[in-house]
Design an enzyme around this catalytic site. Structure first.
Site, short mmCIF file in Angstrom:
data_model
loop_
_atom_site.label_atom_id
_atom_site.label_comp_id
_atom_site.label_asym_id
_atom_site.label_seq_id
_atom_site.Cartn_x
_atom_site.Cartn_y
_atom_site.Cartn_z
N CYS A 427 39.08 46.46 38.81
CA CYS A 427 37.86 46.03 38.13
C CYS A 427 36.82 45.60 39.16
O CYS A 427 36.20 46.45 39.80
CB CYS A 427 38.18 44.92 37.14
SG CYS A 427 36.86 44.62 35.94
N HIS A 554 42.40 47.64 34.04
CA HIS A 554 43.39 46.65 34.47
C HIS A 554 44.80 47.19 34.22
O HIS A 554 45.38 46.96 33.15
CB HIS A 554 43.20 45.35 33.70
CG HIS A 554 41.97 44.58 34.08
ND1 HIS A 554 42.00 43.55 34.99
CD2 HIS A 554 40.69 44.71 33.68
CE1 HIS A 554 40.77 43.05 35.12
NE2 HIS A 554 39.95 43.75 34.35
N GLU A 556 47.54 46.20 35.24
CA GLU A 556 48.58 45.16 35.18
C GLU A 556 48.97 44.80 33.75
O GLU A 556 50.10 44.36 33.50
CB GLU A 556 48.11 43.89 35.92
CG GLU A 556 46.97 43.12 35.28
CD GLU A 556 45.59 43.57 35.75
OE1 GLU A 556 44.65 42.77 35.65
OE2 GLU A 556 45.48 44.71 36.22
#
Length: 591
Positions: A427, A554, A556
């Site tokens: 990001c 993102h 994750e």
């Protein structure tokens, strides 16, 4: 529907979220389908506008919900896909009630928080008349409109499937945030009391998480805080069926006996969650204490459940305990003072490292400590930050907002690019890579994001045209979005097993300026992933670098134990010199 309610007492931060997730894991291992709800009693509509220092990271769901980080734990532990409605806040409840009031749904009735007069027992056993204008202490009552809204929300969301199968789950695990006694949680406790009464004993199980401290001087496990916490919960109309006792060491039998006697909880229902090497042991702890059997018995589910299958969890926990080799990862961020600010990033690194039989060694670097100014204001911190960066095997710059620490991130990105150190920018980290490349390689003086300099002459990162500049909550580009991979001949496509597209979760207001993409690519950057319009840059790579990757999304948030994020795995492979061999094996079909 069967409900398991997890509450907390004595102090916050005891690990209710991990406890609730672990209970879900054990029940799922018994063959049951499990869903989860997190109740946050704060007035915010969601977690989106909160500082990470206030409440840890903001976890983003597929549907764009910005929610409490505990929902991330639920998704990772239970391998489910939750929705924004699985996170209930006071703000959402009151917003829904007020919207109904505006529509006239209450037929002219008064909707209010009312004064309450109650007879209650004082600590000495006497009867007292308590009246308070603002309903402070435990005399808090909300008219049925609010408690009904809470109950209806729970009952509606609990039957929505979250595991990809048809039909409702068997069990809904509800975590009530905060600590019993907090005035802001009173409406929820009352609603849950009513829910318990309506569904009956066989369909509702209350597990109270509490602390068993040990005073250093005395060295004795103290039960009094838990006794008081249970007493307060009982005064509000809820009696725990189980106690989940947090402690540094295993509970003594004498401690369990005292808790059983004074908290009116059966000895076999007192669970001990003591400190363990890693949180993957918690479901195993519960299994070893036969928590699953006691909960199944209470909920009358023994006939449909099977013995818990936790071999994979056991292997994962033991593997982590026995890891010898580690890899050093420099995490250059804005919020490193609170590791929970990057909880999902840390978990994704853990998943990737475990997959390669490595233990992650995360070196937290405050981005501002890398900046030239800190060499004069805080020289020791500046020296230590640069030493840590140079000793790391790879560099990760995660997301963030605002200009604090940006110059330090730019220096970290430049160091990684010029020294062939594996780099992953997420990001903001991707935008940092673009700004640094524009300044250092293209020579665009003052190249910047309009987030940091609205008047920059070279805006290489700009505010998205559809964004709102007047409202902050839920106005970003949020949730799962499709990214089209532009070529199979790139590291990212190979890590994603040559997919033509990937669906990842987003949370951003700014994007790479499409007008500068051409000159950036002419200078050597490649934008190998774009959105479906082809105008929004999603993934960048530097082909002249072993691993220099930036992503606008993102990754994750979708990483799972046993299924690590492709990009985090790529970072760890590159940091340990295994990336090329891994990609070759994958192309040959041997992985």
């Amino acid at each position: 529907m069967k409900y398991v309610l997890v509450t907390g007492g004595v102090v916050s931060g005891l690990g209710k979220g991990v406890t609730a997730s672990s209970i879900g894991v054990v029940l799922k291992a018994c063959g049951l389908r499990v869903t989860s709800i997190k109740i946050d009693p704060y007035l915010n509509t969601d977690a989106g506008t909160m500082s990470p220092f206030e409440h840890g990271e903001v976890f983003v769901l597929d549907d764009g919900g910005e929610v409490d980080l505990d929902l991330g734990n639920y998704e990772r532990f239970l391998d489910v896909t939750l929705t924004r409605d699985n996170n209930i806040t006071t703000g959402k409840i009151y917003q829904s009630v007020l919207e109904k009031e505006r529509k006239g749904d209450y037929l002219g009735k008064t909707v209010q928080v009312i004064l309450c007069t109650l007879l209650v027992h004082c600590s000495h056993g006497c009867m007292m008349l308590i009246t308070h204008c603002f309903c402070i202490f435990t005399v808090f009552q909300v008219v049925p409109h609010v408690t009904d809204a809470i109950r209806n929300w729970i009952e509606t969301v609990s039957v929505i499937p979250v595991d990809g199968k048809e039909g409702p789950a068997d069990v809904c695990v509800i975590e009530l945030g905060g600590t019993v006694g907090d005035i802001e949680s009173m409406p929820f406790i009352e609603a849950l009391r009513q829910l318990f009464f309506s569904v009956g004993q066989d369909n509702f199980c209350l597990i109270h998480v509490s602390l068993i401290p040990v005073l250093g001087v005395v060295g004795e496990q103290k039960t009094k805080p838990t006794q008081h916490s249970v007493r307060e919960l009982r005064a509000l109309g809820l009696t725990p069926h189980f106690l989940a006792c947090r402690s540094a060491e295993p509970l003594l039998e004498s401690t369990k006996l005292k808790l059983s006697q004074f908290c009116h909880v059966a000895d076999g229902n007192i669970l001990n969650i003591h400190d363990v090497p890693n949180i993957w042991h918690i479901p195993l702890l519960l299994r070893n204490q036969n928590a699953h059997d006691a909960i199944l018995k209470h909920l009358n589910l023994r006939s449909v459940a099977t013995p818990p299958e936790l071999q994979e969890w056991t292997k994962r926990a033991e593997t982590f305990d026995n890891l010898q080799n580690s890899v050093r990862i420099a995490m250059v961020g804005k919020y490193v003072g609170l590791p929970d600010s990057y909880l999902s990033v840390v978990k994704a690194l853990l998943h990737a490292c475990i997959a390669r039989s490595l233990k992650p060694s995360v070196d937290w670097i405050a981005a501002s400590d890398l900046e030239d100014e800190s060499s004069e204001s805080t020289p020791e911190a500046h020296t230590a930050a640069w030493r840590t960066l140079r000793e790391a095997a790879c560099v990760l710059v995660p997301g963030g907002f605002g200009d604090r620490g940006v110059r330090g991130m730019l220096l970290a990105a430049k160091y990684a690019r010029e020294n062939n150190v594996p780099y992953l920018g997420i990001c903001l980290g991707m935008q940092i890579a673009v700004i640094e490349f524009a300044r250092s390689v293209l020579g665009l003086q003052g190249a910047n994001s309009t987030e940091f300099d609205a008047d920059t002459q070279n805006p290489v990162v700009i505010f998205m045209p559809e964004g709102s500049k007047t409202h902050m909550g839920s106005t970003m580009r949020l949730g799962s979005r499709r990214t089209l991979l532009q070529t199979p001949d790139c590291i990212t496509a190979k890590l994603y097993h040559n997919s033509e597209y990937v669906d990842e979760r987003h949370r951003h207001r700014y994007e790479v300026n499409p007008e500068v993409v051409g000159i950036l690519e002419e200078a050597g950057l490649r934008f190998v992933g774009k959105d479906e319009s082809g105008k929004r840059m999603e993934i960048l790579e530097n082909p002249s670098h072993p691993f220099y990757v930036g992503v606008q999304f993102h990754p994750e948030f979708k990483s799972r134990p046993g299924r690590p994020s492709a990009l985090f795995l790529g970072l760890i492979l590159a940091a340990t010199g295994q990336l090329e061999a891994y990609l070759t094996k994958q192309q040959n079909g041997s992985l």
